[in-house]
Design an enzyme around this catalytic site. Structure first.
Site, PDB file in Angstrom:
ATOM      1  N   PHE A   1     -11.840  20.148   6.410  1.00 31.25           N
ATOM      2  CA  PHE A   1     -12.215  18.503   6.898  1.00 31.25           C
ATOM      3  C   PHE A   1     -12.366  18.778   8.456  1.00 31.25           C
ATOM      4  CE2 PHE A   1     -10.839  14.074   5.511  1.00 31.25           C
ATOM      5  CZ  PHE A   1     -11.592  14.308   4.259  1.00 31.25           C
TER       6      PHE A   1
ATOM      7  N   GLY B   1       4.269   1.348   2.243  1.00 30.21           N
ATOM      8  CA  GLY B   1       5.176   0.100   1.780  1.00 30.21           C
ATOM      9  C   GLY B   1       5.662   0.642   0.357  1.00 30.21           C
TER      10      GLY B   1
ATOM     11  N   HIS C   1     -15.628   5.272  11.929  1.00 24.25           N
ATOM     12  CA  HIS C   1     -15.683   6.558  11.209  1.00 24.25           C
ATOM     13  C   HIS C   1     -17.429   7.141  11.208  1.00 24.25           C
ATOM     14  CE1 HIS C   1     -16.109   9.195   7.627  1.00 24.25           C
ATOM     15  NE2 HIS C   1     -14.772   9.049   7.526  1.00 24.25           N
TER      16      HIS C   1
ATOM     17  N   GLN D   1     -10.500   3.855  15.865  1.00 22.34           N
ATOM     18  CA  GLN D   1     -11.443   4.788  15.206  1.00 22.34           C
ATOM     19  C   GLN D   1     -12.746   4.355  14.385  1.00 22.34           C
ATOM     20  OE1 GLN D   1     -10.199   7.803  11.740  1.00 22.34           O
ATOM     21  NE2 GLN D   1     -10.448   8.959  13.580  1.00 22.34           N
TER      22      GLN D   1
ATOM     23  N   ARG E   1     -13.832  13.356  14.228  1.00 23.56           N
ATOM     24  CA  ARG E   1     -14.587  11.792  14.148  1.00 23.56           C
ATOM     25  C   ARG E   1     -15.015  11.379  15.562  1.00 23.56           C
ATOM     26  NH1 ARG E   1     -11.066   9.402   9.309  1.00 23.56           N
ATOM     27  NH2 ARG E   1     -11.687  10.749   7.558  1.00 23.56           N
TER      28      ARG E   1
ATOM     29  N   GLU F   1      -0.445   2.456   8.883  1.00 25.66           N
ATOM     30  CA  GLU F   1      -1.601   2.304   9.875  1.00 25.66           C
ATOM     31  C   GLU F   1      -0.933   1.094  10.991  1.00 25.66           C
ATOM     32  OE1 GLU F   1      -5.442   1.568   8.219  1.00 25.66           O
ATOM     33  OE2 GLU F   1      -6.287   1.117  10.493  1.00 25.66           O
TER      34      GLU F   1
ATOM     35  N   GLY G   1       0.753  -1.176  -0.043  1.00 20.75           N
ATOM     36  CA  GLY G   1      -0.082  -0.119   0.040  1.00 20.75           C
ATOM     37  C   GLY G   1       0.900   1.251   0.182  1.00 20.75           C
TER      38      GLY G   1
ATOM     39  N   LEU H   1     -17.175   3.241   3.082  1.00 21.05           N
ATOM     40  CA  LEU H   1     -16.868   4.646   3.601  1.00 21.05           C
ATOM     41  C   LEU H   1     -17.689   5.524   2.667  1.00 21.05           C
ATOM     42  CD1 LEU H   1     -15.142   6.528   5.266  1.00 21.05           C
ATOM     43  CD2 LEU H   1     -13.341   6.077   3.435  1.00 21.05           C
TER      44      LEU H   1
ATOM     45  N   ARG I   1      -7.606  10.131  15.434  1.00 16.12           N
ATOM     46  CA  ARG I   1      -6.804  10.845  14.121  1.00 16.12           C
ATOM     47  C   ARG I   1      -7.861  11.833  13.422  1.00 16.12           C
ATOM     48  NH1 ARG I   1      -7.192   9.736   8.918  1.00 16.12           N
ATOM     49  NH2 ARG I   1      -8.150   7.723   8.932  1.00 16.12           N
TER      50      ARG I   1
ATOM     51  N   HIS J   1     -13.058   1.959  11.372  1.00 13.86           N
ATOM     52  CA  HIS J   1     -12.194   2.625  10.280  1.00 13.86           C
ATOM     53  C   HIS J   1     -10.724   2.732  10.318  1.00 13.86           C
ATOM     54  CE1 HIS J   1     -11.969   5.254   6.675  1.00 13.86           C
ATOM     55  NE2 HIS J   1     -11.193   6.164   7.361  1.00 13.86           N
TER      56      HIS J   1
ATOM     57  N   GLU K   1     -15.617  11.805   4.616  1.00  8.97           N
ATOM     58  CA  GLU K   1     -15.707  13.028   5.429  1.00  8.97           C
ATOM     59  C   GLU K   1     -15.927  14.445   4.469  1.00  8.97           C
ATOM     60  OE1 GLU K   1     -13.323  13.191   9.103  1.00  8.97           O
ATOM     61  OE2 GLU K   1     -12.745  15.004   8.768  1.00  8.97           O
TER      62      GLU K   1
END
Lengths: 565, 241
Positions: free
Chosen positions: A117, A15, A232, A230, A276, A365, A12, A242, A376, A341, A245
């Site tokens: 945000f 990485g 969401h 967390q 959140r 993460e 991801g 999802l 977060r 989340h 936001e």
């Protein structure tokens, strides 16, 4: 035996950032249990924070303000110097991504667009409509093609091999051939993502079992602040996909069954754009009070934004609603409910992404440097991956250049691989009919019922009891066997052991922390207690048991204040 | 509702050839084909193999052929198929590794051939490129590509000509050369001025039809052809001057 100087685990964003920033003279490879483009980073939507000051409303923004918002958002559990480091590095990081080709949305004048945000004092979230994760992941993958990064796809890492406090390599299960193999590496970087699927309701991909965190824990690396999970606020009802936001950042309203924008009762000055943890609890409280719909959800109303804005800024959300809920947000409000989340906690690393094991690093993460503390802010996770992924790559390179050969005999690694083969044979031979998916489901229910948004002693103790029962049952699990190629059943069995450990660490940390802070809300301890609890939870595995200790928080610059929004 | 899933099974080299296996699946709720497959695997046959990850049509893992239609299993609702018999096959044009899992390597190799990364100017700009939104909008359609491979596996040219790069790679190339930040020379991208490249397309637009993200890759191939012709003419005119 396959050997690398640096082995990055996870394809991801963190990485890929780690691989791209490792010393090109070193022999680097990425191991990923899926093709890198299938990683969960691809699903990030709303954006990535940096105090560019491009929005007319954000002219006075600065990385210091970004850091302060991050720290306040974390309920003061973030280490302040680390949060500052990330926010400072955010600005060049965005311009580097832009240079690599990320197609950010633009403001008139051609600068990168930025939207408001939650929990942010200024609009500082850079975005590409609502597909920011997709475009950044694809762009970093493109860069890895340019730099000819070596990938081993569909390899699942099952063990981190450590000898005398030093990292020696990993053991992998190659899904494509069904083989178990050791890989020798002088440094290993875990960028294995979160554990969302430990919960029943999660926005995370099916693959997010969090086994990387568990493997590190089993190798003796401490985990930090794992009780901070967390939820969401806005996942699509039932499917829990999802809904960014950014939908609220663009001006969406949260409405209960009395057509009231209920956030005015919870966060009157920031309304829908409170952090959140606050919005998620507000939504669940409304549902629990009977102000929801079908006692399951509230509505996210975007209709007043108009067709043009929805199509331009939130096309992905619209597509998700049409595909998975059969509704068009231009015409109807979206049914939403909170869902797991993100993991604020993770593998305990310092600001060089280094752990207590020499040569073992973690980023993204799965790691906890500690930037996000107890909660977060939206737009900070993508930032975390690119900033700390890069640091991990650079620091692992420095480590490898400075250390001699591991000096370890290959035999240690071969023995570890052999041991796993024996375990697999054991699962095949089990005559019980106990299937792994049943245990998986039970664990998810336990975590969702007892270690969710609202927590209390009784439930947390019950969770621990049930997790221990599941640990017993896990010994009886049966593998269908025959063919180990592309065996998702084997993947699940291998990863479940880690999931059990993670669930235990989360529940234990939550039980011990007798206060409310950020995402960790205790019905029996509703206040934040800085005197006793302004500290990181550290859990280390000793003889198979979790050992809990605490670590000081760097709160040197900004003294903790009441968190009002 | 009760459904019969006919799923193509193949485990080479043990199995001499692929075969269909029937499974009963019943559900009262609206479920995706992916959810149905996971249920069948868990409850009936743990050895059934298929790829998946995000379950929200963004990661591109679960492309397959569902009742003859190329699509992502995660976004295809079982009831939308309006049939109680559902046939599931792996994506063609790619070798089956096991059951519904195919070897995507030729697809990735084709992508790598077009140098699928931005070729920006040498120096990184301190405040980034300045590009108006309208410029970016011209490539937006192609940016939505998730590289699931549906277009590649449906393409009749791919199936008969192994040189052909396929729709996704060519659309990606167009997305890049059309990006105002891309400075790759004509000599770089004109390598697709061949039958294995932009001129290979049969223009029957199967790729546009099946694309689950509405990328319409053939639009990109056609635009690439026009751009190739225009560049050639420009070059000839310049030569004559």
């Amino acid at each position: 035996m396959i050997e690398h100087d640096i082995l990055v685990v996870g394809g991801g964003l963190a990485g890929l950032a780690a691989a791209l920033n490792s010393d090109p003279k070193l022999n680097v490879a990425v191991v990923s249990k899926v093709h890198p483009l299938r990683s969960h980073s691809v699903a990030a939507q709303g954006g990535i924070n940096a105090a560019l000051g491009n929005n007319p409303e954000g002219k006075d923004d600065s990385w210091e303000r970004h850091a302060l918002d991050t720290i306040k958002g974390s309920d003061y559990l973030a280490d302040q110097k680390v949060a500052e480091l990330m926010c400072q590095k955010a600005i060049p990081a965005i311009y580097e991504l832009e240079y690599f080709g990320v197609p950010f949305s633009r403001f008139p004048g051609g600068v990168i667009a930025q939207r408001p945000f939650g929990g942010a004092g200024f609009p500082r979230t850079c975005y590409a409509a609502d597909r920011t994760g997709l475009v950044i992941l694809h762009t970093l993958f493109e860069q890895s093609v340019r730099k000819q990064v070596k990938f081993y796809n569909e390899w699942l890492v099952t063990k981190l091999v450590v000898r005398e406090g030093k990292c020696a390599g990993v053991v992998i299960y190659d899904l494509t051939t069904g083989q178990i193999m050791p890989v020798r590496a002088r440094a290993v970087i875990f960028a294995t993502g979160g554990y969302g699927r430990v919960y029943l309701k999660t926005t995370n991909a099916y693959i997010n079992h969090g086994s990387g965190i568990g493997i590190a824990y089993q190798a003796g690396v401490p985990l930090k602040d794992m009780e901070f999970v967390q939820f969401h606020p806005t996942s699509l009802y039932d499917k829990n996909i999802l809904i960014t936001e950014g939908a609220r950042g663009e001006g969406g309203y949260l409405v209960n069954n009395k057509s009231k924008r209920f956030m005015e009762d919870y966060a009157p000055s920031t309304m829908e754009l409170a952090p959140r943890d606050i919005v998620a609890r507000a939504i669940q409280t409304e549902i629990d009070k009977g102000n929801g719909f079908e006692n399951e959800y509230v509505q996210l109303d975007l209709r007043h934004l108009g067709e043009a804005k929805i199509k331009k800024r939130l096309p992905g959300i619209r597509e998700i609603c049409i595909n998975f809920a059969g509704l068009d947000p231009i015409e109807s409000p979206i049914p939403i409910q909170p869902a797991q989340h993100y993991s604020m906690g993770g593998i305990d690393v310092n600001l060089k992404c280094a752990s207590i094991i020499q040569g073992f690093f973690a980023a993204g993460e799965c790691a906890c440097v500690s930037i996000h503390g107890a909660n977060r802010l939206g737009g900070n996770s993508l930032l975390d991956t690119v900033v700390f992924g890069k640091i991990a790559g650079e620091e692992a390179s420095i480590y490898v250049r400075g250390s001699g050969d591991t000096g370890l005999e290959e035999k240690i690694l071969l023995d570890e691989a052999l041991e796993l083969k024996k375990r697999i044979e054991g699962w095949e031979k089990k005559d019980s009919a106990l299937k792994i998916h049943l245990l998986l489901n039970r664990l998810k229910e336990v975590m969702s019922d007892n270690v969710g948004l609202f927590r209390e002693k009784k439930n947390l103790e019950e969770a621990l009891d049930k997790i221990h029962e599941l640990k017993e049952q896990y010994h009886r699990v049966h593998l269908s066997g025959q063919c180990l190629r592309f065996s998702q059943e084997l993947v699940n069995i291998l990863e479940f052991e880690s999931m059990l450990d993670l669930a235990e660490v989360i529940a234990l940390g939550a039980l011990n922390r007798e206060e409310t802070r950020g995402s960790h809300y205790r019905l029996d301890f509703k206040e934040r207690n800085d005197k006793e609890w302004l500290k990181h939870t550290i859990v280390t595995q000793k003889d198979g048991q979790p050992l809990i200790s605490y670590q000081e928080v760097d709160a040197s610059k900004y003294k903790p204040k009441a968190r009002e929004y | 509702m009760e459904y019969i899933f006919e799923i193509l099974r193949y485990d080479p080299p043990q199995d001499k050839s692929p075969y269909f296996q029937e499974f009963l699946y019943s559900t009262e709720e609206s479920k995706s084909v992916l959810e149905a497959l996971m249920n069948i695997r868990n409850e009936q046959d743990c050895t059934l193999s298929f790829r998946y990850s995000c379950r929200e049509a963004i990661c591109g893992s679960c492309g397959m052929v569902i009742n003859g239609k190329f699509d992502l299993a995660c976004r295809t609702m079982v009831e939308s198929l309006e049939s109680d018999r559902i046939i599931i096959e792996p994506m063609p044009n790619l070798k089956i590794q096991k059951d519904l899992v195919v070897d995507m390597e030729p697809f990735w190799e084709a992508l790598h051939k077009i140098e699928p990364f931005l070729h920006p100017q040498k120096e990184i700009l301190e405040r980034g490129h300045r590009i108006e939104e309208e410029e970016m909008e011209k490539i937006l359609q192609y940016i939505n590509c998730i590289l699931c491979g549906c277009c590649y596996s449906v393409c009749p040219v791919v199936s008969r000509d192994e040189r052909y790069l396929g729709p996704a790679a060519l659309a990606k190339l167009y997305r890049l050369v059309k990006d105002p930040r891309d400075k790759r020379p004509f000599s770089n991208w004109s390598r697709v001025n061949t039958e294995g490249g932009a001129w290979g397309c049969d223009t029957i637009f199967k790729c546009n039809e099946v694309c689950p993200k509405d990328v319409r890759p053939a639009d990109g191939i056609e635009a690439l052809r026009r751009k190739l012709v225009v560049e050639k003419i420009k070059r000839i005119l310049r030569l004559n001057k």
